[in-house]
Write an enzyme that holds these catalytic residues in place. Structure first.
Site, PDB file in Angstrom:
ATOM      1  N   CYS A 129      16.408 -35.890  12.264  1.00 32.10           N
ATOM      2  CA  CYS A 129      16.178 -36.853  13.000  1.00 32.10           C
ATOM      3  C   CYS A 129      14.951 -37.744  12.781  1.00 32.10           C
ATOM      4  CB  CYS A 129      16.291 -36.681  14.530  1.00 32.10           C
ATOM      5  SG  CYS A 129      15.415 -35.111  14.899  1.00 32.10           S
ATOM      6  N   HIS A 242      12.365 -40.164  19.782  1.00 30.81           N
ATOM      7  CA  HIS A 242      11.345 -40.007  18.733  1.00 30.81           C
ATOM      8  C   HIS A 242      10.477 -40.955  18.806  1.00 30.81           C
ATOM      9  CE1 HIS A 242      13.125 -35.993  18.435  1.00 30.81           C
ATOM     10  NE2 HIS A 242      13.753 -35.853  17.225  1.00 30.81           N
TER      11      HIS A 242
HETATM   12  O1  25A Z   1      22.202 -24.429  20.879  1.00 31.93           O
HETATM   13  P1  25A Z   1      23.107 -23.972  19.820  1.00 31.93           P
HETATM   14  O2  25A Z   1      23.397 -22.644  19.817  1.00 31.93           O
HETATM   15  O3  25A Z   1      22.573 -24.596  18.239  1.00 31.93           O
HETATM   16  O4  25A Z   1      24.498 -24.646  20.247  1.00 31.93           O
HETATM   17  C1  25A Z   1      24.577 -26.150  19.926  1.00 31.93           C
HETATM   18  C2  25A Z   1      26.086 -26.579  19.835  1.00 31.93           C
HETATM   19  O5  25A Z   1      26.610 -25.647  19.008  1.00 31.93           O
HETATM   20  C3  25A Z   1      27.903 -24.625  19.677  1.00 31.93           C
HETATM   21  C4  25A Z   1      27.345 -24.756  21.259  1.00 31.93           C
HETATM   22  O6  25A Z   1      28.578 -24.506  21.945  1.00 31.93           O
HETATM   23  C5  25A Z   1      27.010 -26.097  21.199  1.00 31.93           C
HETATM   24  O7  25A Z   1      27.946 -27.071  21.341  1.00 31.93           O
HETATM   25  N1  25A Z   1      27.804 -23.428  19.281  1.00 31.93           N
HETATM   26  C6  25A Z   1      26.943 -22.489  19.464  1.00 31.93           C
HETATM   27  N2  25A Z   1      27.315 -21.329  19.117  1.00 31.93           N
HETATM   28  C7  25A Z   1      28.552 -21.386  18.264  1.00 31.93           C
HETATM   29  C8  25A Z   1      29.448 -20.722  17.704  1.00 31.93           C
HETATM   30  N3  25A Z   1      29.387 -19.594  17.283  1.00 31.93           N
HETATM   31  C9  25A Z   1      28.805 -23.062  18.515  1.00 31.93           C
HETATM   32  N4  25A Z   1      29.903 -23.551  18.139  1.00 31.93           N
HETATM   33  C10 25A Z   1      30.687 -22.807  17.530  1.00 31.93           C
HETATM   34  N5  25A Z   1      30.516 -21.509  17.162  1.00 31.93           N
HETATM   35  P2  25A Z   1      28.419 -23.645  23.138  1.00 31.93           P
HETATM   36  O8  25A Z   1      29.478 -24.351  23.815  1.00 31.93           O
HETATM   37  O9  25A Z   1      28.050 -22.388  22.920  1.00 31.93           O
HETATM   38  O10 25A Z   1      27.130 -24.481  23.878  1.00 31.93           O
HETATM   39  C11 25A Z   1      27.248 -24.922  25.124  1.00 31.93           C
HETATM   40  C12 25A Z   1      25.762 -25.141  25.892  1.00 31.93           C
HETATM   41  O11 25A Z   1      25.074 -24.029  25.596  1.00 31.93           O
HETATM   42  C13 25A Z   1      23.919 -24.148  24.933  1.00 31.93           C
HETATM   43  N6  25A Z   1      23.793 -23.265  24.010  1.00 31.93           N
HETATM   44  C14 25A Z   1      24.260 -22.792  23.147  1.00 31.93           C
HETATM   45  N7  25A Z   1      23.819 -21.649  22.532  1.00 31.93           N
HETATM   46  C15 25A Z   1      22.882 -21.308  23.016  1.00 31.93           C
HETATM   47  C16 25A Z   1      22.693 -22.199  24.150  1.00 31.93           C
HETATM   48  N8  25A Z   1      21.835 -22.193  25.219  1.00 31.93           N
HETATM   49  C17 25A Z   1      21.134 -21.222  25.296  1.00 31.93           C
HETATM   50  N9  25A Z   1      21.004 -20.256  24.379  1.00 31.93           N
HETATM   51  C18 25A Z   1      21.965 -20.179  23.389  1.00 31.93           C
HETATM   52  N10 25A Z   1      21.894 -19.274  22.398  1.00 31.93           N
HETATM   53  C19 25A Z   1      24.361 -25.562  23.954  1.00 31.93           C
HETATM   54  O12 25A Z   1      22.845 -26.365  23.901  1.00 31.93           O
HETATM   55  C20 25A Z   1      25.321 -26.373  24.803  1.00 31.93           C
HETATM   56  O13 25A Z   1      24.603 -26.935  25.634  1.00 31.93           O
HETATM   57  P3  25A Z   1      22.788 -27.531  22.933  1.00 31.93           P
HETATM   58  O14 25A Z   1      24.291 -27.688  22.460  1.00 31.93           O
HETATM   59  O15 25A Z   1      22.291 -28.630  23.569  1.00 31.93           O
HETATM   60  O16 25A Z   1      21.894 -27.051  21.694  1.00 31.93           O
HETATM   61  C21 25A Z   1      21.646 -27.983  20.742  1.00 31.93           C
HETATM   62  C22 25A Z   1      21.668 -27.639  19.334  1.00 31.93           C
HETATM   63  O17 25A Z   1      22.072 -28.510  18.482  1.00 31.93           O
HETATM   64  C23 25A Z   1      21.253 -28.568  17.476  1.00 31.93           C
HETATM   65  N11 25A Z   1      20.681 -30.034  17.432  1.00 31.93           N
HETATM   66  C24 25A Z   1      20.379 -30.718  18.326  1.00 31.93           C
HETATM   67  N12 25A Z   1      19.841 -31.820  18.003  1.00 31.93           N
HETATM   68  C25 25A Z   1      20.079 -31.715  16.272  1.00 31.93           C
HETATM   69  C26 25A Z   1      20.758 -30.664  16.246  1.00 31.93           C
HETATM   70  N13 25A Z   1      20.928 -30.124  14.897  1.00 31.93           N
HETATM   71  C27 25A Z   1      20.726 -31.034  14.008  1.00 31.93           C
HETATM   72  N14 25A Z   1      20.327 -32.239  14.198  1.00 31.93           N
HETATM   73  C28 25A Z   1      20.052 -32.617  15.213  1.00 31.93           C
HETATM   74  N15 25A Z   1      19.473 -33.774  15.441  1.00 31.93           N
HETATM   75  C29 25A Z   1      20.327 -27.544  17.421  1.00 31.93           C
HETATM   76  O18 25A Z   1      20.760 -26.549  16.660  1.00 31.93           O
HETATM   77  C30 25A Z   1      20.178 -27.293  18.989  1.00 31.93           C
HETATM   78  O19 25A Z   1      19.836 -25.941  19.260  1.00 31.93           O
HETATM   79  O1  L14 Z   2      17.644 -31.688  12.403  1.00 33.72           O
HETATM   80  O2  L14 Z   2      13.646 -31.210  18.126  1.00 33.72           O
HETATM   81  O3  L14 Z   2      16.760 -29.946  11.433  1.00 33.72           O
HETATM   82  O4  L14 Z   2      13.912 -29.112  17.869  1.00 33.72           O
HETATM   83  C1  L14 Z   2      15.931 -29.012  14.042  1.00 33.72           C
HETATM   84  C2  L14 Z   2      15.083 -29.056  15.495  1.00 33.72           C
HETATM   85  C3  L14 Z   2      16.238 -31.571  14.851  1.00 33.72           C
HETATM   86  C4  L14 Z   2      15.350 -31.661  15.575  1.00 33.72           C
HETATM   87  C5  L14 Z   2      16.853 -30.697  12.474  1.00 33.72           C
HETATM   88  C6  L14 Z   2      13.917 -30.067  17.271  1.00 33.72           C
HETATM   89  C7  L14 Z   2      16.383 -30.378  13.837  1.00 33.72           C
HETATM   90  C8  L14 Z   2      14.954 -30.419  16.159  1.00 33.72           C
END
Ligand code: 25A
Ligand code: L14
Length: 340
Positions: A129, A242
């Site tokens: 991002c 950001h």
């Molecule tokens: O946090 P996670 O684990 O990375 O999860 C992010 C998304 O991935 C899904 C998850 O579904 C959510 O939609 N996911 C996780 N495990 C998965 C699997 N095994 C999976 N999809 C497929 N197979 P969910 O339904 O499990 O999540 C519901 C809510 O719970 C939060 N959450 C998920 N894992 C958690 C958790 N909370 C606490 N502990 C955990 N271990 C999840 O929060 C969702 O609200 P979130 O989605 O807000 O997490 C955001 C994640 O997305 C990534 N991210 C954010 N911004 C960027 C980005 N990646 C790339 N670029 C970005 N700009 C980050 O990895 C962040 O962690």
């Molecule tokens: O895209 O703000 O690699 O915590 C991982 C962590 C984006 C943002 C990425 C955060 C990210 C991020």
């Protein structure tokens, strides 16, 4: 209905939710949508284009018959499922850090290097991002004046870390104002009323992985390894969008007026630079917007050909979901995706 079969992996997350919103806003041509997440969210109902859709657990066969999959479920999930999707003929646009620096994987910001998409082999990476919003502002300047060096410091919102981090800032802020104990879960220190010079993990040289991403991805996207970049990435107690303080040194002399004129015409950029009227980019202005806001453009006389600027964008939109959907639109409009 004509359109594509689209899967969103991480549909329940902070970025996934924005993806669904932006697909609707831009009327992306969808035949069928699959909302995928972890087992935890399977069965959850989400309204999409006036239809109730049920979230399913992601498994390899989820990708059968899918044309395009947008991934935003973190690096580990991408490493497991993106190759499974590609194997099944799906074009994957991945938001994670898993494949960005792979020479076979295009790393694309449509305003900067869309041509890289023509060589895709099924897997495309969406940049970090902080990198996206920076290169949108730098590219027009580089094309005219050739950028030699960039020094960037970021002020990053908690939404980038995900939904849990948004809750953590809310809960800690309330607790502190109520003089209660705070709880730490996502971040190693208090984030409310504090700043953390720490995003992602540290390496042996003392940089964080977020800083390395900005340094390495910028060179790959701008396709010029003569550009020197150094970064300091900082988490601030802001919910979304950001900010970046960017200092550049160009080979050719550029005036403030020239930079302003150039950026005013640049795609995806909005110049917000009227200090006399107290107008400058801020997270509250960028929140919910598509454009990268640029302001505080001024000469840096401490070096030859130096420019300072302040760049703010919605990290969940241009920094993640919007950029991914712009890539999908480019693939579609240029015949770079096979529709089944
Ligand atoms: O946090 P996670 O684990 O990375 O999860 C992010 C998304 O991935 C899904 C998850 O579904 C959510 O939609 N996911 C996780 N495990 C998965 C699997 N095994 C999976 N999809 C497929 N197979 P969910 O339904 O499990 O999540 C519901 C809510 O719970 C939060 N959450 C998920 N894992 C958690 C958790 N909370 C606490 N502990 C955990 N271990 C999840 O929060 C969702 O609200 P979130 O989605 O807000 O997490 C955001 C994640 O997305 C990534 N991210 C954010 N911004 C960027 C980005 N990646 C790339 N670029 C970005 N700009 C980050 O990895 C962040 O962690
Ligand atoms: O895209 O703000 O690699 O915590 C991982 C962590 C984006 C943002 C990425 C955060 C990210 C991020």
């Amino acid at each position: 209905m004509a359109g594509l079969n689209v899967a969103v992996v991480g549909a329940t997350g902070a970025v996934g939710q924005q993806m669904l919103k932006i697909l609707e806003e831009r009327s992306f041509p969808i035949k069928e949508i699959k909302l995928l997440a972890s087992k935890r969210s399977a069965g959850v109902k989400i309204n999409f284009m006036n239809r109730e859709c049920t979230v399913e657990e992601t498994v390899p066969d989820s990708f059968k018959g899918v044309d395009i999959a947008l991934f935003s479920a973190g690096t580990e999930i991408s490493k497991i499922f993106a190759p499974e999707a590609v194997k099944r003929g799906v074009v994957v646009i991945d938001n994670s850090n898993a494949f960005r620096m792979d020479p076979d994987v295009p790393l694309v910001v449509p305003e900067v290097n869309p041509h890289a998409l023509h060589k895709h082999k099924g897997l495309i990476s969406n940049p970090n991002c902080s990198t996206i919003q920076m290169v949108v502002a730098l590219k027009p300047i580089h094309d005219c004046f050739k950028i030699k060096r960039v020094v960037v410091s970021t002020y990053q919102a908690v939404s980038g870390t995900g939904r849990e981090a948004i809750k953590e800032l809310t809960n800690q802020s309330k607790a502190i104002l109520d003089e209660q104990e705070i709880k730490l879960s996502v971040y190693p220190h208090q984030i409310a009323f504090n700043t953390l010079p720490h995003i992602d993990v540290f390496d042996e040289e003392g940089y964080t992985r977020e800083e390395r991403k900005m340094m390495n991805e910028t060179v790959k996207i701008m396709e010029d390894n003569s550009i020197k970049v150094t970064a300091t990435t900082v988490r601030v107690p802001v919910f979304n969008a950001h900010s970046e303080s960017i200092n550049i040194q160009t080979a050719k002399k550029a005036t403030v007026k020239e930079i302003k004129d150039l950026l005013s015409r640049a795609p995806g950029v909005k110049v917000v630079d009227d200090p006399a009227n107290l107008l400058y980019p801020m997270p509250i202005l960028a929140n919910g917007k598509d454009e990268v806001l640029v302001g505080r453009i001024r000469e840096d006389n401490s070096i030859e050909n130096g420019i300072n600027m302040w760049v703010v964008a919605d990290n969940l939109r241009k920094g993640a979901a919007l950029n991914a959907i712009q890539i999908a639109e480019y693939l579609l409009n240029n015949g770079l995706i096979k529709v089944r």
